[in-house]
Motif scaffolding. Structure first.
Motif, short mmCIF file in Angstrom:
data_model
loop_
_atom_site.label_atom_id
_atom_site.label_comp_id
_atom_site.label_asym_id
_atom_site.label_seq_id
_atom_site.Cartn_x
_atom_site.Cartn_y
_atom_site.Cartn_z
N HIS A 48 1.01 -1.25 -0.09
CA HIS A 48 0.18 0.09 -0.09
C HIS A 48 0.91 1.31 -0.03
O HIS A 48 1.96 1.24 0.50
N ASN A 49 0.48 2.45 -0.29
CA ASN A 49 0.99 3.60 -0.62
C ASN A 49 1.16 4.59 0.71
O ASN A 49 2.16 4.97 1.14
N THR A 50 -0.12 4.54 1.26
CA THR A 50 -0.01 5.04 2.64
C THR A 50 -0.87 4.30 3.47
O THR A 50 -1.25 3.24 3.38
N ILE A 51 -0.69 4.74 5.04
CA ILE A 51 -1.38 3.81 5.92
C ILE A 51 -2.56 3.66 5.92
O ILE A 51 -3.10 2.70 6.34
N LEU A 52 -3.38 4.73 5.29
CA LEU A 52 -4.80 4.54 5.31
C LEU A 52 -4.94 4.02 3.88
O LEU A 52 -6.36 3.67 3.33
N GLY A 53 -4.15 3.69 2.96
CA GLY A 53 -4.49 3.27 1.62
C GLY A 53 -4.88 1.66 1.38
O GLY A 53 -4.58 0.87 2.43
N ILE A 54 -5.53 1.41 0.44
CA ILE A 54 -5.85 0.02 0.40
C ILE A 54 -4.85 -1.03 -0.22
O ILE A 54 -4.18 -0.38 -1.16
N ALA A 55 -4.69 -1.97 0.49
CA ALA A 55 -3.43 -2.69 -0.06
C ALA A 55 -3.77 -3.66 -1.03
O ALA A 55 -4.73 -4.42 -0.95
N ARG A 56 -3.06 -3.75 -1.98
CA ARG A 56 -3.06 -4.93 -3.10
C ARG A 56 -1.81 -5.67 -3.51
O ARG A 56 -0.66 -5.01 -3.00
N CYS A 57 -2.17 -6.74 -3.95
CA CYS A 57 -1.16 -7.64 -4.27
C CYS A 57 -0.15 -7.05 -5.48
O CYS A 57 -0.91 -6.63 -6.36
N THR A 58 0.89 -7.05 -5.54
CA THR A 58 1.96 -6.64 -6.79
C THR A 58 2.98 -7.30 -6.76
O THR A 58 3.41 -8.18 -5.96
N HIS A 59 3.78 -7.24 -7.85
CA HIS A 59 4.82 -7.93 -8.31
C HIS A 59 5.98 -7.64 -7.26
O HIS A 59 5.90 -6.38 -6.68
N LYS A 60 6.91 -8.37 -7.24
CA LYS A 60 8.28 -8.24 -6.28
C LYS A 60 9.17 -7.09 -7.21
O LYS A 60 8.90 -6.89 -8.21
N ALA A 61 9.99 -6.42 -6.28
CA ALA A 61 10.88 -5.48 -6.86
C ALA A 61 11.84 -5.98 -7.95
O ALA A 61 12.39 -7.02 -7.64
#
Length: 113
Positions: A48-61
């Protein structure tokens, strides 16, 4: 009345049979799906981008991109590196608690040659 009940029951059974199973409801989530923890994602990164943002699955770095070596909470601001890469950066306890221990993904095997 019996015909209507039988028709309703048949329609409900057909809808239940056609619905996808719950096997991917909580685990094996694809990129872009909402997650609560990295263990739910196929990529093993819930971000997630902010503490209140919605977390989403994404690729590794990828190589030369920002990364986090570890998280205590299971949700990252920056994902860990892909296999074969190392996250070179801050590894302090405070950074792990505040989730600010960012680094850069490097291929350490390539630099040794």
């Amino acid at each position: 009345m019996e015909k209507a009940l039988a028709l309703l029951l048949t329609a409900l059974l057909a809808a239940a049979y056609a619905a996808p199973g719950p096997r991917n409801l909580f685990i094996n989530l694809d990129e872009g799906e909402i997650c609560l923890n990295s263990m739910q994602c196929k990529s093993r990164c819930c971000q997630h981008n902010t503490i209140l943002g919605i977390a989403r699955c994404t690729h590794k770095a990828w190589e030369n991109s920002e990364c986090s070596p570890k998280t205590l909470y299971g949700i990252y601001y920056r994902c860990p590196c892909e296999r074969g890469l190392t996250c070179e950066g801050d590894r302090s306890i405070i950074g792990a608690i505040t989730n600010t221990n960012y680094g850069i993904c490097l291929d350490t095997g390539r630099s040794k040659q």
